[in-house]
Write a protein that holds these residues in place. Structure first.
Motif, PDB file in Angstrom:
ATOM      1  N   MET A   1       0.855  -1.195   0.000  1.00  0.00           N
ATOM      2  CA  MET A   1       0.000   0.000   0.000  1.00  0.00           C
ATOM      3  C   MET A   1       0.887   1.240   0.000  1.00  0.00           C
ATOM      4  N   LYS A   2       0.505   2.215  -0.814  1.00  0.00           N
ATOM      5  CA  LYS A   2       1.244   3.483  -0.847  1.00  0.00           C
ATOM      6  C   LYS A   2       0.349   4.605  -0.329  1.00  0.00           C
ATOM      7  N   LEU A   3       0.888   5.425   0.566  1.00  0.00           N
ATOM      8  CA  LEU A   3       0.166   6.602   1.060  1.00  0.00           C
ATOM      9  C   LEU A   3       0.543   7.774   0.160  1.00  0.00           C
ATOM     10  N   LEU A   4      -0.424   8.261  -0.640  1.00  0.00           N
ATOM     11  CA  LEU A   4      -0.141   9.323  -1.602  1.00  0.00           C
ATOM     12  C   LEU A   4      -0.408  10.706  -1.023  1.00  0.00           C
ATOM     13  N   HIS A   5      -1.392  10.795  -0.120  1.00  0.00           N
ATOM     14  CA  HIS A   5      -1.738  12.108   0.451  1.00  0.00           C
ATOM     15  C   HIS A   5      -2.464  11.903   1.781  1.00  0.00           C
ATOM     16  N   LYS A   6      -2.188  12.768   2.717  1.00  0.00           N
ATOM     17  CA  LYS A   6      -2.845  12.689   4.030  1.00  0.00           C
ATOM     18  C   LYS A   6      -3.176  14.101   4.505  1.00  0.00           C
ATOM     19  N   ASP A   7      -4.441  14.335   4.803  1.00  0.00           N
ATOM     20  CA  ASP A   7      -4.876  15.664   5.244  1.00  0.00           C
ATOM     21  C   ASP A   7      -5.902  15.484   6.364  1.00  0.00           C
ATOM     22  N   ILE A   8      -5.409  15.455   7.598  1.00  0.00           N
ATOM     23  CA  ILE A   8      -6.289  15.251   8.757  1.00  0.00           C
ATOM     24  C   ILE A   8      -6.193  16.469   9.674  1.00  0.00           C
ATOM     25  N   GLU A   9      -7.345  17.054   9.990  1.00  0.00           N
ATOM     26  CA  GLU A   9      -7.410  18.283  10.793  1.00  0.00           C
ATOM     27  C   GLU A   9      -7.251  17.968  12.277  1.00  0.00           C
ATOM     28  N   LYS A  10      -7.178  19.026  13.089  1.00  0.00           N
ATOM     29  CA  LYS A  10      -7.024  18.863  14.540  1.00  0.00           C
ATOM     30  C   LYS A  10      -8.226  18.177  15.177  1.00  0.00           C
ATOM     31  N   ASP A  11      -9.403  18.344  14.550  1.00  0.00           N
ATOM     32  CA  ASP A  11     -10.617  17.706  15.110  1.00  0.00           C
ATOM     33  C   ASP A  11     -10.751  16.254  14.647  1.00  0.00           C
ATOM     34  N   SER A  12      -9.687  15.705  14.035  1.00  0.00           N
ATOM     35  CA  SER A  12      -9.609  14.312  13.566  1.00  0.00           C
ATOM     36  C   SER A  12     -10.393  14.047  12.290  1.00  0.00           C
ATOM     37  N   ALA A  13     -11.038  15.061  11.712  1.00  0.00           N
ATOM     38  CA  ALA A  13     -11.704  14.876  10.421  1.00  0.00           C
ATOM     39  C   ALA A  13     -10.666  15.047   9.317  1.00  0.00           C
ATOM     40  N   GLY A  14     -10.952  14.475   8.154  1.00  0.00           N
ATOM     41  CA  GLY A  14     -10.024  14.655   7.049  1.00  0.00           C
ATOM     42  C   GLY A  14     -10.052  13.487   6.094  1.00  0.00           C
ATOM     43  N   GLN A  15      -9.046  13.428   5.215  1.00  0.00           N
ATOM     44  CA  GLN A  15      -9.028  12.385   4.201  1.00  0.00           C
ATOM     45  C   GLN A  15      -7.606  11.924   3.901  1.00  0.00           C
ATOM     46  N   VAL A  16      -7.507  10.688   3.376  1.00  0.00           N
ATOM     47  CA  VAL A  16      -6.219  10.153   2.925  1.00  0.00           C
ATOM     48  C   VAL A  16      -6.425   9.567   1.533  1.00  0.00           C
ATOM     49  N   THR A  17      -5.363   9.628   0.731  1.00  0.00           N
ATOM     50  CA  THR A  17      -5.384   9.000  -0.595  1.00  0.00           C
ATOM     51  C   THR A  17      -4.364   7.869  -0.581  1.00  0.00           C
ATOM     52  N   LEU A  18      -4.842   6.670  -0.918  1.00  0.00           N
ATOM     53  CA  LEU A  18      -4.009   5.470  -0.859  1.00  0.00           C
ATOM     54  C   LEU A  18      -4.037   4.738  -2.195  1.00  0.00           C
ATOM     55  N   MET A  19      -2.992   3.940  -2.446  1.00  0.00           N
ATOM     56  CA  MET A  19      -2.987   3.088  -3.635  1.00  0.00           C
ATOM     57  C   MET A  19      -2.625   1.660  -3.230  1.00  0.00           C
ATOM     58  N   PRO A  20      -3.563   0.725  -3.334  1.00  0.00           N
ATOM     59  CA  PRO A  20      -3.251  -0.679  -3.015  1.00  0.00           C
ATOM     60  C   PRO A  20      -2.386  -1.277  -4.113  1.00  0.00           C
ATOM     61  N   ASP A  21      -1.285  -1.941  -3.733  1.00  0.00           N
ATOM     62  CA  ASP A  21      -0.431  -2.529  -4.763  1.00  0.00           C
ATOM     63  C   ASP A  21      -0.269  -4.039  -4.621  1.00  0.00           C
ATOM     64  N   GLU A  22      -0.966  -4.665  -3.655  1.00  0.00           N
ATOM     65  CA  GLU A  22      -1.006  -6.130  -3.594  1.00  0.00           C
ATOM     66  C   GLU A  22      -2.309  -6.562  -2.937  1.00  0.00           C
ATOM     67  N   ALA A  23      -2.657  -7.842  -3.136  1.00  0.00           N
ATOM     68  CA  ALA A  23      -3.979  -8.339  -2.721  1.00  0.00           C
ATOM     69  C   ALA A  23      -4.261  -8.094  -1.235  1.00  0.00           C
ATOM     70  N   GLU A  24      -3.246  -8.246  -0.383  1.00  0.00           N
ATOM     71  CA  GLU A  24      -3.464  -8.089   1.062  1.00  0.00           C
ATOM     72  C   GLU A  24      -3.919  -6.672   1.431  1.00  0.00           C
ATOM     73  N   ASP A  25      -3.580  -5.697   0.574  1.00  0.00           N
ATOM     74  CA  ASP A  25      -3.990  -4.319   0.851  1.00  0.00           C
ATOM     75  C   ASP A  25      -5.507  -4.164   0.867  1.00  0.00           C
ATOM     76  N   MET A  26      -6.214  -5.069   0.174  1.00  0.00           N
ATOM     77  CA  MET A  26      -7.686  -5.023   0.193  1.00  0.00           C
ATOM     78  C   MET A  26      -8.210  -5.361   1.593  1.00  0.00           C
ATOM     79  N   TRP A  27      -7.495  -6.263   2.287  1.00  0.00           N
ATOM     80  CA  TRP A  27      -7.876  -6.603   3.665  1.00  0.00           C
ATOM     81  C   TRP A  27      -7.658  -5.396   4.578  1.00  0.00           C
ATOM     82  N   HIS A  28      -6.538  -4.711   4.405  1.00  0.00           N
ATOM     83  CA  HIS A  28      -6.292  -3.503   5.197  1.00  0.00           C
ATOM     84  C   HIS A  28      -7.377  -2.457   4.923  1.00  0.00           C
ATOM     85  N   THR A  29      -7.722  -2.277   3.652  1.00  0.00           N
ATOM     86  CA  THR A  29      -8.736  -1.281   3.281  1.00  0.00           C
ATOM     87  C   THR A  29     -10.086  -1.634   3.890  1.00  0.00           C
ATOM     88  N   TYR A  30     -10.418  -2.935   3.881  1.00  0.00           N
ATOM     89  CA  TYR A  30     -11.672  -3.397   4.496  1.00  0.00           C
ATOM     90  C   TYR A  30     -11.738  -2.982   5.964  1.00  0.00           C
TER      91      TYR A  30
END
Length: 385
Positions: A1-30
Motif C-alpha cells: 500500500m502506498k500513502l499518496l496524500h494525508k490531510d487530517i485536521e485537529k478535530d480528527s476529520a479529514g481524508q487520505v489517498t491510498l494506492m493498493p499494490d497487492e492483494a493483502e492491501d484489500m484486507w487492510h482497506t476493508y
C-alpha cells in the motif's frame, strides 16, 4: 500500500489517498472502511445512450465517483473488496443519490474521508504502508493425500493451494499402486510450491506433517530439483524447515507456529508474535488465573487500575458498525498504551485471531493479580439469580 496524500485536521476529520499494490492491501482497506465514510474512486459504469434516430444503446465508461458508504463486502479467498453506496457528487453519468457499487482495484488510487480518524485506523494505515511487513513465511501442511499450501502474512493467512490425491492402501506383496499415487501427490505439491511461492520474498518455507510424510516429500523434492536442475529449489534449499504437525489440515498451522524451533526462526514476524502472546495468556490463565482476564468488561476494569501489561484484541471488534461500541474498544486500546502497556491487535484471518475471537475478542495479561474483581463479578451475578 502506498500513502499518496494525508490531510487530517485537529478535530480528527479529514481524508487520505491510498494506492493498493497487492492483494493483502484489500484486507487492510476493508478494516479502514466504515459505514458513513466517503469513498472517492475510479469505477466502470454502464450508461445508456440514445442516438438521433431514437435507437438506444449501452456502453461501459470509466468514471470517478464519490460514494457515501453503505455496505462493504470483502471476499477473503479472492481478496476482492466491493463498496456500495449513494453518489455524493453529480456528474454526467450518475445522478446525486443514485446507488453504485465500486470494486476497488490494485494500482488504482482511492480517497477515503472520515468525520473522525481514530488511533486504530491511523495505525492500520501505518502498518499497511510498512514495506518490511510482507508475506515472508509460507507453509505446506500435509498428510498422505492432502496438502494445504498457505502464505502467512502480517495480516492474514492466505490459502494458496489445496492438493488432494487418493492414495490406495499398501497390499501384501505389492506396493506399486501406493507408491505411484504418493509420487503423483508429491509432484502436485512441488508444482504448487513453484507456482505460488515467491522465494524472493519468502524467507522461510515450513513443511509440516504427522509421521514421515514431510521427510519423504523433502527427499522427493530435492531429488527432482537435482534431476530437473531446478535452480529455484536448489538455491532456496536452506529456507525449507521440517516441523511436526498432527494433521495436514489448515488448523494445524497454529500448532506449528507454537513450536519453539519455529518461533525462534520466525521471531521477527507478526504472526509468530501473536501466537506467542496467546500462548502466554493461556499459560497465565492456567497457572495464575488472577493475572489473566478476558471479556471487555473485566479487561476495562483492569485497565482502569493500570493493571494491564499486554492487551490482546481482535481487529473484528473495530469493524463494529455501532459507533459508541467501536469507540469503547478504541478507548480501551488508547488507555492501555497511555499507561505503558503493550497492545497486540490480532487479525481475525489468522488462526490465532480465530481463537481469540472465541474469548469474545478481548483478553489481557496483567502486571499484578486482581482477585477481588472476578470474585465481585461472580457475587453480583449470583445475586441476580
Amino acid at each position: 500500500m502506498k500513502l499518496l496524500h494525508k490531510d487530517i485536521e485537529k478535530d480528527s476529520a479529514g481524508q487520505v489517498t491510498l494506492m493498493p499494490d497487492e492483494a493483502e492491501d484489500m484486507w487492510h482497506t476493508y478494516n479502514l472502511l466504515q459505514v458513513g465514510d466517503s469513498l472517492r474512486a475510479s469505477t466502470i459504469r454502464k450508461v445508456q445512450t440514445e442516438s438521433a434516430t431514437g435507437s438506444v444503446g449501452s456502453s461501459r465508461v470509466r468514471v470517478t465517483l464519490t460514494l457515501c458508504v453503505e455496505t462493504i463486502d470483502f471476499d477473503s479467498h479472492a481478496c476482492q473488496l466491493r463498496v456500495k453506496g449513494t453518489n455524493l457528487e453529480e456528474n454526467q453519468y450518475v445522478k446525486m443519490g443514485a446507488y453504485h457499487t465500486i470494486e476497488l482495484e490494485l494500482n488504482r488510487k482511492f480517497t477515503l474521508a472520515k468525520k473522525s480518524w481514530d488511533s486504530i485506523v491511523l495505525d492500520r494505515i501505518e502498518q499497511a504502508c510498512d514495506v518490511t511487513q510482507k508475506a515472508d513465511v509460507a507453509a505446506v501442511v500435509m498428510q498422505e493425500g492432502l496438502a494445504n499450501l498457505v502464505l502467512v502474512t502480517p495480516a492474514m493467512t492466505l490459502l494458496r493451494a489445496k492438493v488432494e490425491v487418493t492414495i490406495p492402501r499398501k497390499r501384501r506383496g505389492s506396493c506399486t499402486q501406493h507408491e505411484k499415487a504418493l509420487e503423483r501427490f508429491y509432484e502436485a505439491v512441488m508444482q504448487a510450491i513453484l507456482r505460488h511461492i515467491n522465494f524472493d520474498v519468502v524467507k522461510c518455507m515450513l513443511v509440516a506433517s504427522p509421521g514421515f510424510v514431510k521427510d519423504q516429500f523433502i527427499t522427493y523434492l530435492y531429488k527432482e530439483a537435482v534431476r530437473q536442475d531446478n535452480k529455484v529449489l536448489l538455491e532456496n534449499r536452506p529456507k525449507f524447515m521440517l516441523v511436526h504437525s498432527s494433521s495436514g489440515h489448515k488448523y494445524s498451522l497454529k500448532e506449528i507456529l507454537c513450536d519453539p524451533t519455529v518461533t525462534s526462526r520466525l521471531s521477527d514476524t507478526k504472526a509468530a508474535s501473536e501466537v506467542r502472546a496467546l500462548e502466554d495468556f493461556y499459560k497465565m490463565l492456567q497457572h495464575e488465573p488472577d493475572r489473566a482476564f478476558y471479556g471487555v468488561a473485566h479487561v476495562e476494569k483492569a485497565a482502569d487500575v493500570l493493571a494491564v501489561d499486554t492487551l490482546l484484541i481482535s481487529d473484528i471488534l473495530f469493524r463494529h458498525q455501532d459507533v459508541p461500541t467501536r469507540s469503547r474498544y478504541v478507548r480501551l486500546v488508547d488507555n492501555v498504551k497511555d499507561n505503558g502497556g503493550n497492545v497486540r491487535i490480532f487479525s481475525s484471518l489468522h488462526v490465532s485471531g480465530e481463537q481469540l475471537t472465541q474469548l469474545s475478542g478481548v483478553a489481557a495479561i496483567l502486571r499484578f493479580p486482581i482477585a477481588d474483581l472476578s470474585e465481585h463479578e461472580d457475587d453480583s451475578s449470583s445475586d441476580d439469580d
